[in-house]
Design a protein around this motif. Structure first.
Motif, PDB file in Angstrom:
ATOM      1  N   PHE A 160       0.818  -1.568  -0.223  1.00 27.14           N
ATOM      2  CA  PHE A 160       0.234   0.013   0.419  1.00 27.14           C
ATOM      3  C   PHE A 160       1.108   1.131   0.301  1.00 27.14           C
ATOM      4  O   PHE A 160       0.501   2.508  -0.493  1.00 27.14           O
ATOM      5  CB  PHE A 160      -1.680   0.167   1.483  1.00 27.14           C
ATOM      6  N   TYR A 161       1.860   1.229   0.656  1.00 24.70           N
ATOM      7  CA  TYR A 161       2.745   2.422   0.480  1.00 24.70           C
ATOM      8  C   TYR A 161       2.981   2.953  -0.796  1.00 24.70           C
ATOM      9  O   TYR A 161       3.480   2.504  -1.952  1.00 24.70           O
ATOM     10  CB  TYR A 161       4.011   1.737   1.356  1.00 24.70           C
ATOM     11  N   ASN A 162       3.030   4.123  -0.639  1.00 22.16           N
ATOM     12  CA  ASN A 162       2.878   4.967  -1.909  1.00 22.16           C
ATOM     13  C   ASN A 162       2.678   4.663  -3.353  1.00 22.16           C
ATOM     14  O   ASN A 162       3.394   4.342  -4.199  1.00 22.16           O
ATOM     15  CB  ASN A 162       4.341   5.335  -1.840  1.00 22.16           C
ATOM     16  N   ARG A 163       1.858   3.879  -3.191  1.00 25.77           N
ATOM     17  CA  ARG A 163       0.847   2.897  -4.196  1.00 25.77           C
ATOM     18  C   ARG A 163       0.281   4.138  -4.309  1.00 25.77           C
ATOM     19  O   ARG A 163      -1.438   4.895  -4.689  1.00 25.77           O
ATOM     20  CB  ARG A 163       0.535   1.511  -3.864  1.00 25.77           C
ATOM     21  N   ALA A 182      -2.451   6.459   1.041  1.00 26.53           N
ATOM     22  CA  ALA A 182      -2.813   7.223   2.515  1.00 26.53           C
ATOM     23  C   ALA A 182      -3.985   7.868   1.626  1.00 26.53           C
ATOM     24  O   ALA A 182      -4.402   8.403   3.028  1.00 26.53           O
ATOM     25  CB  ALA A 182      -1.394   7.520   1.997  1.00 26.53           C
ATOM     26  N   ASP A 183      -4.096   8.396   1.045  1.00 27.45           N
ATOM     27  CA  ASP A 183      -5.091   9.402   0.588  1.00 27.45           C
ATOM     28  C   ASP A 183      -6.995   9.381   1.442  1.00 27.45           C
ATOM     29  O   ASP A 183      -7.380   9.739   1.755  1.00 27.45           O
ATOM     30  CB  ASP A 183      -5.252  10.169  -1.479  1.00 27.45           C
ATOM     31  N   LEU A 184      -7.109   8.162   0.943  1.00 30.87           N
ATOM     32  CA  LEU A 184      -8.308   7.419   0.253  1.00 30.87           C
ATOM     33  C   LEU A 184      -8.097   7.200   2.253  1.00 30.87           C
ATOM     34  O   LEU A 184      -9.635   7.172   2.519  1.00 30.87           O
ATOM     35  CB  LEU A 184      -8.518   6.091  -0.119  1.00 30.87           C
ATOM     36  N   ILE A 185      -6.999   6.390   2.906  1.00 29.72           N
ATOM     37  CA  ILE A 185      -7.436   6.323   3.954  1.00 29.72           C
ATOM     38  C   ILE A 185      -7.363   7.614   5.338  1.00 29.72           C
ATOM     39  O   ILE A 185      -8.338   7.623   6.019  1.00 29.72           O
ATOM     40  CB  ILE A 185      -6.321   5.108   4.389  1.00 29.72           C
ATOM     41  N   LEU A 186      -6.651   8.901   4.987  1.00 26.33           N
ATOM     42  CA  LEU A 186      -7.082   9.889   5.363  1.00 26.33           C
ATOM     43  C   LEU A 186      -8.352  10.170   4.857  1.00 26.33           C
ATOM     44  O   LEU A 186      -8.674  10.769   6.104  1.00 26.33           O
ATOM     45  CB  LEU A 186      -6.406  11.041   4.882  1.00 26.33           C
ATOM     46  N   PRO A 209       0.745  -7.400   4.517  1.00 31.15           N
ATOM     47  CA  PRO A 209       1.532  -6.092   3.568  1.00 31.15           C
ATOM     48  C   PRO A 209       1.234  -5.845   2.091  1.00 31.15           C
ATOM     49  O   PRO A 209       1.306  -5.843   1.190  1.00 31.15           O
ATOM     50  CB  PRO A 209       2.166  -6.012   3.668  1.00 31.15           C
ATOM     51  N   PHE A 210       0.007  -7.563   1.166  1.00 34.95           N
ATOM     52  CA  PHE A 210       0.367  -7.085   0.291  1.00 34.95           C
ATOM     53  C   PHE A 210      -1.583  -7.126  -0.773  1.00 34.95           C
ATOM     54  O   PHE A 210      -2.267  -6.881   0.386  1.00 34.95           O
ATOM     55  CB  PHE A 210      -0.003  -8.790  -0.574  1.00 34.95           C
TER      56      PHE A 210
END
Length: 754
Positions: A160-163, A182-186, A209-210
């Motif tokens: 998910f990182y920077n993806r 990260a945008d969706l989670i925020l 993680p996958f």
């Protein structure tokens, strides 16, 4: 009559509503009163851990959640088959070993846990350290701490990182979004009022993680294009992938939920954004916004704010989920640099809790012998950890002579650790090497004797130590100097005087707090006096400041007495100002007031007065009294310097060995320029070439060696060379900084400014 009866009826209803209101107010006050802010409101067994955390993070706030539940009752209710699970590959100490229940897979790869595991995971005192504390963090959205950068840090190490986000719709088409996970989670956190850090950690905990995890792949047959990032509704099932399918069924239609509920949770979760945000709303409304606002309370339903019972509304079955998720959250905060921000931690308290927290099932009890021995730490800055290995978290640190009680003596193979209780009540583990038993017979007093408490610099003196009682005379003591720069002391009581000043020597028992002290004074005698000039030429009526230097620099009595052997020729004032009176010669003597036999002399030759028009120096040269600097290092021959002096008088250059120099010779520090008339010296100037410490007119490794030996007090240099060594021109003595600057000049990195 009917009117009266109706009036009574209304009065009765009014009273009833009033009583109901009072009851409601009382109920809410009781509910609110079970949360008390401040470390002082926790039981004493909690306080030492929280005090350690507060020292490191003063902005953290701790709230005691008094559940008013009996500890054994809570454990009995949670220790029910299938309610708390551990991976099947865990050791038996973690698992329920009852016949018929042992290793029975409640869910694929998961089995029921042991009572010890429940007790360990539910006792908050086991996790009051910097890392695991985050299972008690309040999980509401906070715009001041929650950021995209922090979310990315938590997602680091996962796909998910920077993806950028993409997903499959029900027809198998790939839909790309312009935003990252990260945008969706925020945005999901902002909408649901749940900490997006918590949502990010929960996603990593639930689906790993996958992106290929079946719950979020969108490819499971019968549920294509549906996503469940938090495994909501993923109840256990014996069917292959049963839990995942149950979760995806919830994502698809809410598993029979009303349309109102589905609208509230954005069901169906047929896009990743709906799944992340809708699931966040579910977690917030179902847990965080109804009192279960920590990871711990979501796992263990022990705070009945809803008023509909305990122990059933539990989000996860993994008994170690709060333990695991807390580290993910901690790592995210640490990497984001957010650990020192204001945070609130809500920590449950139960009635009749055991005095000592239950030990982790992962720690083998057979590795310890039950003990009750008083011990102390024999080293400084030693870690107390939550378990017997450096892989466990640090609770606090102990130092020399800190006392504790060993309750478990380690007998492990290899590294050995002891289980201890510190005097403040903290329970933890310490590396056995740093533990010494307190002997039954202890030191009761320490007497000190020193022949003379005033010691000359450089001398040694022996401290006599008497330990009582006699039976304890062989016990170890520590020798400590409060100021080792003044005097040091070794482990046999030998005192070495280093420099002028006072220091206190403490002799302290290692086994207890018994100690004694003695204050000593180190006196530094004057050993040498130097003058910055050995010979000066003055003209009638001139004054000259002659500087005297006392060695060593820390000498206690630096008073200098000046005198002139012929005051008719020249006299000298108390401050070292020489006054030339008439032609002739005299000797200026600088003597130590402490010891008149320690002296330095300077010859003063007084000659006729020179007119300013008789000599002129180029402006590139710096004339300071009788010293000349500003010499061009690359053009420093006698001829070069002569070309910068205009006079009809004769000029003579003499090196530091009093040898006359020729025009092609180079000048250096200590070279003298003499202005001569009829073989009589009218004036004598001394050259300073900064960086040339030995006077050969060059700046090289020889100068480094000479200066280094001077700094180390191996071979002192004369005052003119000290001035040349002080390339910073700070007016103070040359130091290692000047040594470095000379080295940089030699290497061509930074040229010395003359």
């Amino acid at each position: 009559m009917k009117l009266i009866r109706n009036k009574k009826k209304y009065i009765f209803i009014g009273i009833l509503f009033l009583l109901m209101y009072i009851g409601f107010v009382f109920y809410t006050q009781v509910k609110a009163s079970n949360q008390l802010e401040g470390i002082e409101n926790f039981p004493k067994s909690y306080q030492p851990y929280l005090l350690e955390l507060s020292k490191k993070h003063p902005n953290w706030k701790f709230i005691a959640l008094y559940t008013n539940l009996d500890w054994n009752y809570v454990i009995d209710e949670e220790n029910v088959f299938g309610k708390n699970l551990v991976p099947k590959n865990y050791s038996d100490s973690w698992k329920n070993t009852k016949p018929g229940e042992y290793n029975v897979e409640v869910d694929s790869g998961w089995v029921d846990c042991s009572r010890q595991a429940v007790e360990y995971c539910m006792d908050p005192r086991n996790f009051l350290n910097e890392v695991r504390l985050f299972q008690f963090e309040g999980l509401s959205y906070d715009a001041h701490t929650n950021s995209l950068n922090g979310i990315e840090k938590i997602l680091y190490g996962a796909e998910f990182y920077n993806r950028q986000v993409s997903y499959l719709d029900s027809n198998g088409n790939t839909i790309w979004m312009s935003e990252k996970y990260a945008d969706l989670i925020l945005r999901g956190g902002q909408t649901s009022l749940v900490s997006p850090y918590h949502l990010a950690s929960r996603i990593k905990q639930e689906v790993g993680p996958f992106l290929t995890h079946a719950s979020i792949s969108g490819t499971v047959e019968g549920f294509k294009g549906y996503y469940n990032f938090y495994n909501i509704g993923a109840t256990s099932s014996a069917e292959p992938m049963g839990a995942i399918k149950n979760g995806l069924q919830y994502a698809k239609d809410g598993k029979g939920a009303s349309q109102e509920t589905k609208n509230k949770f954005l069901i169906p979760w047929n896009t990743k954004e709906r799944a992340i945000t809708g699931g966040g709303i579910f977690i917030g409304s179902s847990y965080i916004n109804v009192g279960q606002n920590t990871i711990y309370l979501q796992k263990f339903d022990v705070n009945d704010v809803r008023g509909n019972g305990l122990f059933w509304h539990q989000y996860m079955t993994n008994v170690l989920a709060p333990y695991s998720e807390s580290k993910s959250i901690y790592n995210g905060y640490e990497k984001s640099g957010l650990l020192d921000t204001a945070m609130t931690f809500i920590i449950p308290v139960f009635d009749n809790m055991p005095n000592i927290p239950t030990q982790s099932p992962g720690i083998n009890s057979n590795d310890f012998t039950q003990d009750d021995t008083k011990v102390y730490c024999n080293a400084s800055n030693v870690n107390i950890r939550t378990g017997p290995s450096t892989s466990y978290e640090i609770i606090t640190k102990v130092n020399n002579n800190d006392k504790m009680t060993r309750i478990g003596k380690g007998k492990q193979a290899g590294e050995r650790w002891d289980k201890v209780i510190l005097e403040n009540g903290i329970v933890g583990y310490i590396y056995q090497t740093y533990v010494t038993e307190v002997p039954p017979i202890q030191i009761e007093s320490i007497d000190l004797k020193l022949d003379n408490t005033t010691i000359q610099k450089g001398e040694r003196s022996k401290l006599e130590v008497t330990i009582l009682p006699q039976e304890a005379s062989s016990h170890k003591v520590q020798y400590i100097s409060s100021n080792p720069e003044v005097a040091t002391v070794d482990d046999k009581g030998n005192i070495q005087a280093i420099s002028s000043g006072k220091t206190t020597i403490t002799v302290k028992a290692e086994e207890n707090d018994v100690q004694n002290q003695i204050t000593i004074t180190v006196y530094s005698k004057v050993t040498r006096i130097t003058l910055d000039h050995k010979e000066i030429y003055m003209q009638i009526g001139d004054t000259f400041s002659l500087n005297a230097y006392v060695e060593p620099e820390d000498a206690d009595n630096k008073t200098i007495i000046y005198s002139s052997t012929n005051t008719d020729v020249a006299s000298i004032q108390e401050n070292g100002i020489v006054v030339a009176k008439q032609e002739g010669k005299t000797t200026i003597v600088a003597s130590s007031k402490e010891n008149e036999n320690i002296k330095a002399e300077c010859s003063v030759i007084v000659v006729r007065k020179m007119e300013d028009s008789e000599i002129h120096f180029d402006s590139s040269l710096n004339i300071n009294s009788l010293e000349i600097s500003g010499i061009d290092y690359n053009n420093n021959t006698v001829a070069d310097i002569k070309g910068k002096i205009t006079t009809d008088l004769r000029i003579e250059f003499v090196n530091n060995k009093n040898q006359i120099l020729q025009d092609t010779d180079i000048v250096g520090t200590g070279t003298k320029i003499r202005i001569i008339e009829d073989d009589k010296i009218l004036r004598e100037y001394t050259i300073i070439l900064y960086g040339d410490v030995n006077g050969d007119g060059k700046i090289n490794s020889v100068d480094l060696l000479v200066l280094q030996r001077h700094i180390l007090e191996i071979s002192p240099i004369e005052e003119i060379y000290k001035k040349a060594a002080n390339v910073r021109k700070s007016g103070s003595k040359p130091t290692s900084v000047d040594l470095l600057l000379i080295q940089r000049h030699i290497l061509g990195l930074q040229i010395i400014n003359q």
